[in-house]
Motif scaffolding. Structure first.
Motif, PDB file in Angstrom:
ATOM      1  N   LEU A   1       0.855  -1.183   0.000  1.00 55.47           N
ATOM      2  CA  LEU A   1       0.000   0.000   0.000  1.00 55.47           C
ATOM      3  C   LEU A   1       0.891   1.233   0.000  1.00 55.47           C
ATOM      4  CD1 LEU A   1      -2.699   1.545   0.387  1.00 55.47           C
ATOM      5  CD2 LEU A   1      -2.461   1.134   2.868  1.00 55.47           C
ATOM      6  N   VAL A   2       0.662   2.131  -0.946  1.00 55.86           N
ATOM      7  CA  VAL A   2       1.418   3.383  -1.023  1.00 55.86           C
ATOM      8  C   VAL A   2       0.457   4.536  -0.784  1.00 55.86           C
ATOM      9  CG1 VAL A   2       2.938   4.842  -2.407  1.00 55.86           C
ATOM     10  CG2 VAL A   2       2.997   2.341  -2.696  1.00 55.86           C
ATOM     11  N   GLN A   3       0.622   5.210   0.349  1.00 53.11           N
ATOM     12  CA  GLN A   3      -0.175   6.394   0.669  1.00 53.11           C
ATOM     13  C   GLN A   3       0.608   7.624   0.205  1.00 53.11           C
ATOM     14  OE1 GLN A   3      -3.185   6.237   1.762  1.00 53.11           O
ATOM     15  NE2 GLN A   3      -3.468   4.862   3.509  1.00 53.11           N
TER      16      GLN A   3
ATOM     17  N   ARG B   1       5.758   2.325  -9.137  1.00 54.82           N
ATOM     18  CA  ARG B   1       6.268   1.699 -10.360  1.00 54.82           C
ATOM     19  C   ARG B   1       7.339   0.659 -10.050  1.00 54.82           C
ATOM     20  NH1 ARG B   1       5.661   7.406 -12.094  1.00 54.82           N
ATOM     21  NH2 ARG B   1       3.989   7.473 -13.647  1.00 54.82           N
ATOM     22  N   TRP B   2       8.224   0.980  -9.111  1.00 57.00           N
ATOM     23  CA  TRP B   2       9.318   0.061  -8.788  1.00 57.00           C
ATOM     24  C   TRP B   2       8.772  -1.196  -8.118  1.00 57.00           C
ATOM     25  CZ3 TRP B   2      14.534   2.575  -7.063  1.00 57.00           C
ATOM     26  CH2 TRP B   2      15.592   1.665  -7.286  1.00 57.00           C
ATOM     27  N   ALA B   3       7.848  -1.032  -7.166  1.00 49.28           N
ATOM     28  CA  ALA B   3       7.273  -2.192  -6.486  1.00 49.28           C
ATOM     29  C   ALA B   3       6.538  -3.091  -7.473  1.00 49.28           C
ATOM     30  CB  ALA B   3       6.336  -1.730  -5.372  1.00 49.28           C
ATOM     31  N   LYS B   4       5.808  -2.485  -8.397  1.00 50.10           N
ATOM     32  CA  LYS B   4       5.090  -3.272  -9.405  1.00 50.10           C
ATOM     33  C   LYS B   4       6.068  -4.028 -10.288  1.00 50.10           C
ATOM     34  CE  LYS B   4       1.454  -4.720 -11.544  1.00 50.10           C
ATOM     35  NZ  LYS B   4       0.593  -5.716 -10.858  1.00 50.10           N
ATOM     36  N   ALA B   5       7.161  -3.391 -10.665  1.00 52.63           N
ATOM     37  CA  ALA B   5       8.166  -4.055 -11.502  1.00 52.63           C
ATOM     38  C   ALA B   5       8.813  -5.227 -10.778  1.00 52.63           C
ATOM     39  CB  ALA B   5       9.234  -3.053 -11.928  1.00 52.63           C
ATOM     40  N   LEU B   6       8.856  -5.172  -9.443  1.00 48.03           N
ATOM     41  CA  LEU B   6       9.433  -6.254  -8.648  1.00 48.03           C
ATOM     42  C   LEU B   6       8.434  -7.379  -8.378  1.00 48.03           C
ATOM     43  CD1 LEU B   6      11.491  -4.093  -6.120  1.00 48.03           C
ATOM     44  CD2 LEU B   6      12.423  -5.624  -7.867  1.00 48.03           C
ATOM     45  N   GLY B   7       7.215  -7.233  -8.887  1.00 45.05           N
ATOM     46  CA  GLY B   7       6.239  -8.321  -8.776  1.00 45.05           C
ATOM     47  C   GLY B   7       5.218  -8.168  -7.681  1.00 45.05           C
ATOM     48  N   ALA B   8       5.150  -7.010  -7.040  1.00 46.92           N
ATOM     49  CA  ALA B   8       4.187  -6.801  -5.967  1.00 46.92           C
ATOM     50  C   ALA B   8       2.803  -6.477  -6.520  1.00 46.92           C
ATOM     51  CB  ALA B   8       4.654  -5.666  -5.057  1.00 46.92           C
TER      52      ALA B   8
ATOM     53  N   ALA C   1      -0.472   0.806 -11.163  1.00 42.63           N
ATOM     54  CA  ALA C   1      -0.799   0.053  -9.957  1.00 42.63           C
ATOM     55  C   ALA C   1      -1.940  -0.915 -10.242  1.00 42.63           C
ATOM     56  CB  ALA C   1      -1.179   1.009  -8.829  1.00 42.63           C
ATOM     57  N   ASP C   2      -2.101  -1.898  -9.355  1.00 41.30           N
ATOM     58  CA  ASP C   2      -3.210  -2.842  -9.507  1.00 41.30           C
ATOM     59  C   ASP C   2      -4.532  -2.207  -9.099  1.00 41.30           C
ATOM     60  OD1 ASP C   2      -1.813  -5.632 -10.020  1.00 41.30           O
ATOM     61  OD2 ASP C   2      -0.626  -4.579  -8.520  1.00 41.30           O
ATOM     62  N   HIS C   3      -4.487  -1.344  -8.077  1.00 41.08           N
ATOM     63  CA  HIS C   3      -5.685  -0.668  -7.589  1.00 41.08           C
ATOM     64  C   HIS C   3      -5.314   0.783  -7.303  1.00 41.08           C
ATOM     65  CE1 HIS C   3      -7.432  -4.674  -7.060  1.00 41.08           C
ATOM     66  NE2 HIS C   3      -6.331  -5.004  -6.399  1.00 41.08           N
ATOM     67  N   VAL C   4      -6.107   1.710  -7.794  1.00 42.98           N
ATOM     68  CA  VAL C   4      -5.849   3.136  -7.621  1.00 42.98           C
ATOM     69  C   VAL C   4      -7.058   3.756  -6.930  1.00 42.98           C
ATOM     70  CG1 VAL C   4      -5.360   5.318  -8.781  1.00 42.98           C
ATOM     71  CG2 VAL C   4      -4.390   3.196  -9.664  1.00 42.98           C
TER      72      VAL C   4
ATOM     73  N   ALA D   1     -10.469   3.730   4.452  1.00 40.76           N
ATOM     74  CA  ALA D   1     -10.093   2.433   5.006  1.00 40.76           C
ATOM     75  C   ALA D   1     -10.947   1.316   4.419  1.00 40.76           C
ATOM     76  CB  ALA D   1     -10.216   2.453   6.527  1.00 40.76           C
ATOM     77  N   ASP D   2     -12.240   1.556   4.292  1.00 39.35           N
ATOM     78  CA  ASP D   2     -13.142   0.537   3.739  1.00 39.35           C
ATOM     79  C   ASP D   2     -12.828   0.269   2.269  1.00 39.35           C
ATOM     80  OD1 ASP D   2     -14.422   0.386   6.170  1.00 39.35           O
ATOM     81  OD2 ASP D   2     -16.050   1.740   5.598  1.00 39.35           O
ATOM     82  N   ARG D   3     -12.513   1.318   1.527  1.00 37.81           N
ATOM     83  CA  ARG D   3     -12.217   1.128   0.104  1.00 37.81           C
ATOM     84  C   ARG D   3     -10.899   0.366  -0.093  1.00 37.81           C
ATOM     85  NH1 ARG D   3     -11.280   5.860  -2.299  1.00 37.81           N
ATOM     86  NH2 ARG D   3     -11.471   7.177  -0.450  1.00 37.81           N
ATOM     87  N   ILE D   4      -9.941   0.587   0.789  1.00 39.90           N
ATOM     88  CA  ILE D   4      -8.703  -0.194   0.707  1.00 39.90           C
ATOM     89  C   ILE D   4      -8.991  -1.662   1.026  1.00 39.90           C
ATOM     90  CG2 ILE D   4      -6.408  -0.557   1.693  1.00 39.90           C
ATOM     91  CD1 ILE D   4      -6.322   2.464   2.263  1.00 39.90           C
ATOM     92  N   ARG D   5      -9.784  -1.881   2.062  1.00 35.49           N
ATOM     93  CA  ARG D   5     -10.093  -3.257   2.458  1.00 35.49           C
ATOM     94  C   ARG D   5     -10.827  -3.997   1.351  1.00 35.49           C
ATOM     95  NH1 ARG D   5     -12.704  -2.060   6.616  1.00 35.49           N
ATOM     96  NH2 ARG D   5     -10.823  -1.869   7.902  1.00 35.49           N
ATOM     97  N   ALA D   6     -11.626  -3.293   0.588  1.00 41.67           N
ATOM     98  CA  ALA D   6     -12.382  -3.937  -0.490  1.00 41.67           C
ATOM     99  C   ALA D   6     -11.468  -4.507  -1.566  1.00 41.67           C
ATOM    100  CB  ALA D   6     -13.359  -2.937  -1.105  1.00 41.67           C
ATOM    101  N   VAL D   7     -10.318  -3.881  -1.790  1.00 42.90           N
ATOM    102  CA  VAL D   7      -9.403  -4.368  -2.831  1.00 42.90           C
ATOM    103  C   VAL D   7      -8.257  -5.204  -2.250  1.00 42.90           C
ATOM    104  CG1 VAL D   7      -9.963  -2.468  -4.385  1.00 42.90           C
ATOM    105  CG2 VAL D   7      -8.019  -2.237  -2.813  1.00 42.90           C
ATOM    106  N   ALA D   8      -8.077  -5.143  -0.928  1.00 43.56           N
ATOM    107  CA  ALA D   8      -7.026  -5.937  -0.277  1.00 43.56           C
ATOM    108  C   ALA D   8      -7.589  -6.553   0.995  1.00 43.56           C
ATOM    109  CB  ALA D   8      -5.814  -5.056   0.040  1.00 43.56           C
ATOM    110  N   PRO D   9      -8.542  -7.466   0.867  1.00 46.56           N
ATOM    111  CA  PRO D   9      -9.255  -7.996   2.045  1.00 46.56           C
ATOM    112  C   PRO D   9      -8.365  -8.754   3.023  1.00 46.56           C
ATOM    113  CG  PRO D   9      -9.807  -9.238   0.055  1.00 46.56           C
ATOM    114  CD  PRO D   9      -9.059  -8.029  -0.393  1.00 46.56           C
TER     115      PRO D   9
END
Length: 317
Positions: free
Chosen positions: A143-145, A157-164, A182-185, A194-202
């Motif tokens: 998660l990047v805030q 971008r770097w985390a995504k390139a590393l497979g996260a 990113a996978d989720h923006v 908080a609820d919207r983050i939980r919805a994409v990363a339960p």
């Protein structure tokens, strides 16, 4: 005579005044630089405003790139004519300067001076995040805030390139900048973060890189898995309120990280090499620069703080 932007008092951008000075010769472990491009970073404004202490008169700015024009007696590895860049060495807003060799890194031939000045500080901070604080590996949930900022967007971008798997949270007006990275923006300025983050990363995320602070920290704590980590690298909204008992109960690691205090010497050389490699490989995408004359440093600060421009302003002497 050489141009320099000096502040003799703290305050708004008008305190940044163009002056002239005679730049002398370097000391034993120093070099003299002719600077070609100077990075503008948020910390520059912190010094300028008085939020960070500085002995006045003061020349703000912590990064630049240029060419060595003179060397001291003990500068092994650096010679006249070398192209260099540096990271976190206050005094950058100048046409020429004297600087110790410790923060210098050699600039590869294929890296333009302007790119180096706009990228190095932010890139080294991103390197610290994804390579040292928590070494990202394939399958990590991140998660990047503050993902639309200069450092945050590089971390995404770097985390995504590393497979996260990356959840990127940022200002709704700037989300287009990272929408494809990113996978989720998610927009930070909409309700129920908080609820919207939980919805994409339960299942919760493994690590949070927190660049915002007070405004988003509670959502970060709620969405990191038990035993996970939160690294506060910035605090654009102020320092977060931390419940030590809750963190201990959930075995959460929360720590503050500073690239300026951590990335030095051989580590700096390694970090710079990897940052330039990532840029060369296109991982960071296009580094969009906003160019200002050195004489217009005050305007650059005003535009940057008001968010009228992107995250990579530079001054050109």
């Amino acid at each position: 005579m050489s141009a320099v932007v000096r502040m003799r008092r703290t305050g708004d951008p008008s305190v940044l005044v163009l002056e002239e000075e005679v730049v002398g010769s370097p000391g034993r472990s120093q070099v003299k630089l002719r600077q070609e491009a100077i990075g503008v970073n948020y910390i520059d404004a912190m010094f300028r405003s008085g939020a960070f202490n500085a002995n006045l008169p003061f020349v703000t700015g912590v990064e630049a790139s240029g060419v060595i024009t003179e060397t001291g007696a003990n500068t092994e590895g650096f010679a006249v004519g070398d192209r260099i860049a540096y990271f976190f060495a206050p005094g950058a807003y100048a046409e020429e300067r004297i600087i110790d060799v410790a923060p210098l890194v050699h600039l590869p031939d294929d890296v333009p001076s302007e790119i180096a000045a706009g990228l190095l500080t932010k890139g080294v901070t991103a390197w610290l995040a994804v390579r040292k604080l928590h070494e990202i590996k394939a399958g990590d949930r991140v998660l990047v805030q503050g993902a639309t900022g200069g450092v945050g967007s590089l971390v995404v971008r770097w985390a995504k390139a590393l497979g996260a798997t990356v959840v990127a949270v940022g200002s709704s007006s700037k989300l287009a900048r990272i929408s494809a990275d990113a996978d989720h923006v998610l927009a930070s300025d909409q309700a129920s973060l908080a609820d919207r983050i939980r919805a994409v990363a339960p299942q919760g995320v493994d690590v949070v890189y927190e660049f915002v602070g007070k405004a988003t920290f509670a959502a970060s704590v709620q969405n990191v898995r038990d035993g996970g980590a939160i690294f506060t690298i910035g605090a654009a909204s102020g320092s977060p309120e931390i419940d030590g008992e809750l963190l201990a109960e959930r075995r959460l690691k929360v720590s503050h990280a500073s690239a300026a205090g951590t990335v030095k010497d051989a580590m700096l050389a390694q970090a710079a090499t990897e940052v330039f490699d990532q840029w060369r490989d296109g991982i960071f995408g296009e580094i969009e620069l906003q160019r200002y004359r050195l004489a217009d440093a005050g305007q650059a600060h005003a535009d940057y703080i008001a968010r009228k421009i992107g995250p990579n302003p530079i001054l050109v002497p």
